[in-house]
Design a protein around this motif. Structure first.
Motif, PDB file in Angstrom:
ATOM      1  N   GLN A   4       0.819  -1.210   0.000  1.00 47.95           N
ATOM      2  CA  GLN A   4       0.000   0.000   0.000  1.00 47.95           C
ATOM      3  C   GLN A   4       0.848   1.254   0.000  1.00 47.95           C
ATOM      4  OE1 GLN A   4      -2.505  -0.410   3.391  1.00 47.95           O
ATOM      5  NE2 GLN A   4      -4.115  -1.417   2.253  1.00 47.95           N
ATOM      6  N   LYS A   5       2.095   1.113   0.447  1.00 50.28           N
ATOM      7  CA  LYS A   5       2.919   2.308   0.591  1.00 50.28           C
ATOM      8  C   LYS A   5       3.871   2.501  -0.576  1.00 50.28           C
ATOM      9  CE  LYS A   5       2.445   2.887   5.455  1.00 50.28           C
ATOM     10  NZ  LYS A   5       3.044   3.429   6.651  1.00 50.28           N
ATOM     11  N   ARG A  14       5.137   5.212 -16.700  1.00 58.12           N
ATOM     12  CA  ARG A  14       4.910   6.457 -17.452  1.00 58.12           C
ATOM     13  C   ARG A  14       6.152   7.341 -17.477  1.00 58.12           C
ATOM     14  NH1 ARG A  14      -0.912   8.399 -15.218  1.00 58.12           N
ATOM     15  NH2 ARG A  14      -1.938   6.384 -15.375  1.00 58.12           N
ATOM     16  N   GLU A 293      10.460  16.726  -7.716  1.00 60.84           N
ATOM     17  CA  GLU A 293       9.338  15.772  -7.733  1.00 60.84           C
ATOM     18  C   GLU A 293       9.532  14.674  -6.671  1.00 60.84           C
ATOM     19  OE1 GLU A 293       8.403  14.345 -11.673  1.00 60.84           O
ATOM     20  OE2 GLU A 293       8.082  12.338 -10.851  1.00 60.84           O
ATOM     21  N   GLN A 298       8.304  12.657  -1.044  1.00 60.05           N
ATOM     22  CA  GLN A 298       8.700  12.472   0.357  1.00 60.05           C
ATOM     23  C   GLN A 298       7.851  13.360   1.266  1.00 60.05           C
ATOM     24  OE1 GLN A 298      12.935  11.878   1.502  1.00 60.05           O
ATOM     25  NE2 GLN A 298      13.346  12.554  -0.577  1.00 60.05           N
ATOM     26  N   ALA A 299       7.612  14.584   0.833  1.00 58.74           N
ATOM     27  CA  ALA A 299       6.813  15.500   1.656  1.00 58.74           C
ATOM     28  C   ALA A 299       5.401  14.960   1.843  1.00 58.74           C
ATOM     29  CB  ALA A 299       6.772  16.870   1.000  1.00 58.74           C
ATOM     30  N   LEU A 300       4.891  14.274   0.825  1.00 55.52           N
ATOM     31  CA  LEU A 300       3.538  13.708   0.932  1.00 55.52           C
ATOM     32  C   LEU A 300       3.501  12.522   1.899  1.00 55.52           C
ATOM     33  CD1 LEU A 300       2.334  13.732  -2.798  1.00 55.52           C
ATOM     34  CD2 LEU A 300       1.719  15.315  -0.984  1.00 55.52           C
ATOM     35  N   GLY A 301       4.658  11.955   2.173  1.00 59.03           N
ATOM     36  CA  GLY A 301       4.694  10.844   3.131  1.00 59.03           C
ATOM     37  C   GLY A 301       5.241   9.546   2.571  1.00 59.03           C
ATOM     38  N   PHE A 302       5.666   9.557   1.312  1.00 62.45           N
ATOM     39  CA  PHE A 302       6.266   8.330   0.767  1.00 62.45           C
ATOM     40  C   PHE A 302       7.660   8.166   1.359  1.00 62.45           C
ATOM     41  CE2 PHE A 302       2.970   8.984  -2.386  1.00 62.45           C
ATOM     42  CZ  PHE A 302       2.516   7.699  -2.571  1.00 62.45           C
ATOM     43  N   ARG A 303       7.946   6.974   1.789  1.00 63.31           N
ATOM     44  CA  ARG A 303       9.257   6.709   2.373  1.00 63.31           C
ATOM     45  C   ARG A 303      10.312   6.655   1.276  1.00 63.31           C
ATOM     46  NH1 ARG A 303       9.637   3.018   7.668  1.00 63.31           N
ATOM     47  NH2 ARG A 303       8.049   4.027   8.907  1.00 63.31           N
TER      48      ARG A 303
ATOM     49  N   ALA B  80       7.808  10.229   8.083  1.00 56.42           N
ATOM     50  CA  ALA B  80       7.150  10.132   6.768  1.00 56.42           C
ATOM     51  C   ALA B  80       5.740   9.577   6.942  1.00 56.42           C
ATOM     52  CB  ALA B  80       7.965   9.234   5.843  1.00 56.42           C
ATOM     53  N   ASP B  81       5.605   8.539   7.767  1.00 51.12           N
ATOM     54  CA  ASP B  81       4.268   7.965   8.023  1.00 51.12           C
ATOM     55  C   ASP B  81       3.368   8.997   8.691  1.00 51.12           C
ATOM     56  OD1 ASP B  81       5.261   5.640   6.997  1.00 51.12           O
ATOM     57  OD2 ASP B  81       5.601   4.678   8.944  1.00 51.12           O
ATOM     58  N   ARG B  83       3.566  12.273   8.464  1.00 52.19           N
ATOM     59  CA  ARG B  83       3.172  13.282   7.467  1.00 52.19           C
ATOM     60  C   ARG B  83       2.001  12.792   6.635  1.00 52.19           C
ATOM     61  NH1 ARG B  83       8.818  14.065   6.549  1.00 52.19           N
ATOM     62  NH2 ARG B  83       8.742  12.752   4.691  1.00 52.19           N
ATOM     63  N   ALA B  84       2.087  11.525   6.233  1.00 50.63           N
ATOM     64  CA  ALA B  84       1.022  10.965   5.389  1.00 50.63           C
ATOM     65  C   ALA B  84      -0.328  11.023   6.103  1.00 50.63           C
ATOM     66  CB  ALA B  84       1.361   9.525   5.015  1.00 50.63           C
ATOM     67  N   ILE B  97       2.712  15.855  -9.826  1.00 50.88           N
ATOM     68  CA  ILE B  97       3.539  14.860 -10.515  1.00 50.88           C
ATOM     69  C   ILE B  97       3.137  14.867 -11.998  1.00 50.88           C
ATOM     70  CG2 ILE B  97       4.229  12.441 -10.579  1.00 50.88           C
ATOM     71  CD1 ILE B  97       4.911  13.956  -7.912  1.00 50.88           C
ATOM     72  N   LEU B 100       1.224  11.972 -13.807  1.00 50.53           N
ATOM     73  CA  LEU B 100      -0.055  11.505 -13.256  1.00 50.53           C
ATOM     74  C   LEU B 100      -1.150  12.522 -13.585  1.00 50.53           C
ATOM     75  CD1 LEU B 100       1.052  10.269  -9.700  1.00 50.53           C
ATOM     76  CD2 LEU B 100       0.881   8.947 -11.809  1.00 50.53           C
ATOM     77  N   GLU B 104      -5.185  11.228 -10.340  1.00 51.28           N
ATOM     78  CA  GLU B 104      -4.127  10.398  -9.740  1.00 51.28           C
ATOM     79  C   GLU B 104      -3.253  11.185  -8.772  1.00 51.28           C
ATOM     80  OE1 GLU B 104      -3.597   7.261 -13.470  1.00 51.28           O
ATOM     81  OE2 GLU B 104      -2.563   9.193 -13.481  1.00 51.28           O
ATOM     82  N   LEU B 108      -2.854  10.265  -4.737  1.00 52.51           N
ATOM     83  CA  LEU B 108      -1.526   9.853  -4.265  1.00 52.51           C
ATOM     84  C   LEU B 108      -1.404   9.730  -2.739  1.00 52.51           C
ATOM     85  CD1 LEU B 108       0.873   9.023  -5.957  1.00 52.51           C
ATOM     86  CD2 LEU B 108       1.683  11.373  -5.916  1.00 52.51           C
ATOM     87  N   PRO B 109      -1.801  10.757  -1.961  1.00 51.60           N
ATOM     88  CA  PRO B 109      -1.633  10.615  -0.493  1.00 51.60           C
ATOM     89  C   PRO B 109      -2.463   9.477   0.099  1.00 51.60           C
ATOM     90  CG  PRO B 109      -2.097  12.892  -1.115  1.00 51.60           C
ATOM     91  CD  PRO B 109      -2.346  12.069  -2.325  1.00 51.60           C
ATOM     92  N   LEU B 111      -2.870   6.587  -1.128  1.00 53.86           N
ATOM     93  CA  LEU B 111      -2.202   5.295  -1.310  1.00 53.86           C
ATOM     94  C   LEU B 111      -1.381   4.924  -0.078  1.00 53.86           C
ATOM     95  CD1 LEU B 111      -0.960   5.735  -4.988  1.00 53.86           C
ATOM     96  CD2 LEU B 111      -2.957   4.476  -4.210  1.00 53.86           C
ATOM     97  N   LEU B 112      -1.091   5.925   0.724  1.00 56.72           N
ATOM     98  CA  LEU B 112      -0.296   5.684   1.935  1.00 56.72           C
ATOM     99  C   LEU B 112      -1.148   5.311   3.131  1.00 56.72           C
ATOM    100  CD1 LEU B 112       1.985   8.766   1.377  1.00 56.72           C
ATOM    101  CD2 LEU B 112       2.778   6.420   1.367  1.00 56.72           C
ATOM    102  N   LEU B 113      -2.460   5.410   2.967  1.00 55.01           N
ATOM    103  CA  LEU B 113      -3.354   5.140   4.098  1.00 55.01           C
ATOM    104  C   LEU B 113      -4.117   3.842   3.872  1.00 55.01           C
ATOM    105  CD1 LEU B 113      -4.757   8.772   4.496  1.00 55.01           C
ATOM    106  CD2 LEU B 113      -2.846   7.731   5.711  1.00 55.01           C
ATOM    107  N   PRO B 114      -4.398   3.121   4.943  1.00 51.69           N
ATOM    108  CA  PRO B 114      -5.141   1.867   4.764  1.00 51.69           C
ATOM    109  C   PRO B 114      -6.614   2.137   4.481  1.00 51.69           C
ATOM    110  CG  PRO B 114      -4.658   2.256   7.096  1.00 51.69           C
ATOM    111  CD  PRO B 114      -4.061   3.388   6.348  1.00 51.69           C
ATOM    112  N   MET B 115      -7.012   1.942   3.265  1.00 48.89           N
ATOM    113  CA  MET B 115      -8.435   2.102   2.910  1.00 48.89           C
ATOM    114  C   MET B 115      -8.731   1.353   1.614  1.00 48.89           C
ATOM    115  SD  MET B 115      -8.815   6.002   1.510  1.00 48.89           S
ATOM    116  CE  MET B 115      -8.159   6.721   2.997  1.00 48.89           C
ATOM    117  N   ARG B 156      -5.283  17.714  -3.315  1.00 47.04           N
ATOM    118  CA  ARG B 156      -4.341  16.691  -2.841  1.00 47.04           C
ATOM    119  C   ARG B 156      -4.027  16.879  -1.356  1.00 47.04           C
ATOM    120  NH1 ARG B 156       1.453  16.563  -5.698  1.00 47.04           N
ATOM    121  NH2 ARG B 156       1.616  18.522  -4.550  1.00 47.04           N
TER     122      ARG B 156
END
Lengths: 389, 236
Positions: A4-5, A14, A293, A298-303, B80-81, B83-84, B97, B100, B104, B108-109, B111-115, B156
């Motif tokens: 999921q992450k 792409r 980019e 990373q700022a959005l939370g992706f490791r 990072a977690d 922040r998400a 991005i 995308l 999309e 994007l944010p 995708l980091l959360l369980p749902m 977003r």
């Protein structure tokens, strides 16, 4: 949870189409690298296969003790086959025919109709027992040579450096002052015999004004009986003979060519290494242009690990595409291409080993080529990277 | 307890041999549902403070507590977690991005959360509708105007219903008309969706739209002409 992450698969795919010309150039470079690897591995595999296929553990080669395993320099008495038949038990026999092949073997300058200069070819004088002992030899087309005729192995043209058509059935070749007509073409399961020209033994002896033989090849009932021939040669010191199983003989040649094979693997490593540097250069360019980019992600939370994986995914996808194209080109144009070498000629072999090595190199190019630039990009503090242009 | 507590935070970094301290033991509290503008001259440290609160920069000393979590104690991965889950970030240059689509990018944010996929779709559609860009969902950033891109950036930032939305000069690269649209949108995010908003701006007019206006001067936070009080350092 990890799944999921991760970044979407599409994101990596792409990105490859984001700068099509750069991706195309990288793909071209990777394809060439993988193709070069495939060619070198094909060379090594072809050489190994040729020598391995030639040796039969049931067959004993008897040649002059003084020749130091160089059959071309060997000279043994013409009565040796009869002596062996009479003295050694375990010689294979079927329908009253003993599997004993007296042979005269020489390297000589051969001219074809269209060759301006003679080429160095390998000629073997044989009798009709030769194909019985050399079981892998199959007449592919034409007929067994009669007087004034020869039959040629399917790679003999390559050994000569001639055009394949020059050795077609009906064509004439000249060596040792005699012109011979080609009566047939034979295959030998990829073994070294395929680069030879076979002529009737007695006629060749007449042309060469020789009564001796180079060797006698004897097929035994089982590999265990090979020792009997060896024993005979050791006991009959007056004959000055040496017996070696054919497989051992060609295995020693394998050892002889080991430096060549090692050099081949070194070339594979060098080509792969240079490919990695090229990949690194490309990926550095690709990653530098996306610093902001990647920082945004990373700022959005992706490791960092997820972003790293995406960058590796992009490079690996490109490398795999390169490997696929290289394998298609390799199987179409490289596989089966004839290569001349001192022992004769062999065919480049694109087999599962070659494809595995090529795919492995491609994966390595993708992963190793992408990691350093990706790690470097990830080490930049997000706040700095996010401001980059 | 306030939603955000900045306690005696100092930020120092080296610029060659020179040491720069844009923030010198500053403290700030932000209540839930607040709309705070952070103004100051260029280089005053307002973006630095925003980035520290958003967890994308690290303090030299002090504490930052957001929704009861001292984020200065979190490892890089945990941050990072965090922040998400808790931060919606609106960038000055949109930072979408490029490969995308608008949809999309907004997704994007999540995708980091369980749902579930269905829940994700629903949330993205709501966020796209909130910024009035449903019709542009399949468009790529290059096919949109700057204002539209920023609206996607806002969608977003709010799609995951974060604890805090931070905006770094959200109107800095836009014309007057688009700036007004974006500011109205940010007001709606705060008023109608009830999200806490912290906005950095150098534009005095934009800053006046916030309920609380804070200035950063010479490393100190000022509100209504007074320096904000230094709070006690929390002890574990």
């Amino acid at each position: 949870m990890l799944g999921q992450k991760l970044l979407p698969w599409d994101y990596g795919v792409r990105n490859l189409f984001r700068r099509p010309s750069r991706s195309a150039l990288t793909l071209g470079g990777l394809t060439i690298v993988v193709l070069l690897v495939l060619v070198v591995v094909g060379f090594i595999r072809g050489l190994e296969k040729s020598l391995a296929a030639t040796g039969n553990p049931n067959v004993v080669l008897v040649y002059a003790l003084s020749s130091a395993a160089d059959v071309e320099n060997s000279s043994i008495a013409g009565r040796t086959p009869a002596l062996l038949s009479a003295s050694v038990d375990g010689v294979r026999r079927q329908h009253g025919v003993e599997y004993v092949s007296p042979e005269l073997y020489l390297g000589t300058r051969i001219t074809t109709a269209n060759m301006p200069e003679p080429g160095m070819g390998l000629v073997r004088g044989v009798t009709t027992t030769a194909p019985l002992v050399r079981g892998q030899v199959q007449l592919a087309e034409g007929t067994w040579p009669q007087s004034g005729e020869v039959m040629v192995g399917r790679l003999a043209y390559s050994k000569l450096g001639a055009d394949e058509q020059d050795l077609a059935i009906g064509q004439q070749i000249t060596f040792d002052g005699q012109t011979w007509t080609i009566s047939g073409r034979f295959t030998a399961a990829g073994s070294a015999f395929e680069s030879e020209i076979w002529a009737p033994l007695t006629e060749l002896q007449t042309v060469l004004k020789r009564q001796d033989l180079s060797l006698v090849a004897v097929a035994m009932d089982s590999p265990d009986r090979v020792a009997d021939v060896d024993m005979f040669c050791r006991e009959r010191v007056d004959l000055e003979l040496k017996a070696v199983s054919e497989s051992a003989y060609y295995a020693s040649l394998q050892t002889h060519y080991k430096p060549v094979r090692m050099l081949g693997w070194v070339v594979v490593a060098l080509v792969a290494g240079s490919g990695i540097f090229a990949g690194l250069n490309t990926m550095y360019g690709a990653v530098v242009g996306r610093t902001r980019e990647l920082a945004t992600l990373q700022a959005l939370g992706f490791r960092r690990r997820a972003i790293l994986l995406t960058l590796v995914q992009e490079a690996t996808l490109l490398a795999c595409a390169g490997a696929l194209i290289a394998c298609i080109i390799g199987l179409t144009f490289v596989d089966g291409a004839a290569v001349r070498f001192t022992m004769g000629a062999f065919m480049l072999t694109v087999d599962s080993v070659g494809i595995s090595v090529a795919c492995g190199v491609a994966a390595l190019l993708g992963v190793v080529g992408a990691l350093p630039p990706a790690i470097k990009a990830m080490q930049l503090p997000v706040v700095e990277a996010i401001k980059s242009i | 307890m306030s939603l955000v507590e900045v306690i005696n935070v100092t930020k120092e970094y080296a610029n060659g041999e020179e040491s720069i301290r844009p923030l010198d033991e500053v403290s700030l509290s932000v209540e839930e549902g607040d709309f705070v503008s952070l103004m100051g001259a260029s280089g005053s440290g307002k973006s630095t403070l925003l980035n520290l609160i958003a967890g994308i920069d690290l303090v030299t000393s002090g504490e930052i507590v957001v929704a009861d979590t001292d984020i200065t104690q979190l490892s890089r991965g945990k941050l990072a977690d965090w922040r998400a889950r808790h931060i919606g970030y609106i960038f000055q240059t949109h930072n979408l991005i490029p490969v995308l689509t608008a949809y999309e990018n907004v997704e994007l944010p999540l995708l980091l959360l369980p749902m579930s996929g269905a829940e994700r779709r629903k949330r993205v559609e709501i966020a796209m509708a909130a910024v009035d860009l449903t019709s542009r969902a399949s468009h790529y950033p290059r096919q949109m105007s700057g204002g539209q891109e920023q609206r996607v950036g806002i969608a977003r930032a709010i799609v995951s219903n974060p604890t805090l939305v931070v905006a770094d000069e959200p109107t800095g690269s836009l014309d007057d008309e688009t700036t007004e649209q974006i500011l109205q949108l940010l007001e709606r995010v705060n008023n109608e969706l009830g999200m806490t908003l912290l906005m950095v701006t150098h534009d005095a007019d934009a800053g006046q739209r916030a309920r609380r206006k804070i200035r950063l001067e010479r490393g100190r936070l000022m509100e209504n002409g007074k320096e904000l009080h230094t709070a006690k350092i929390r002890t574990a």
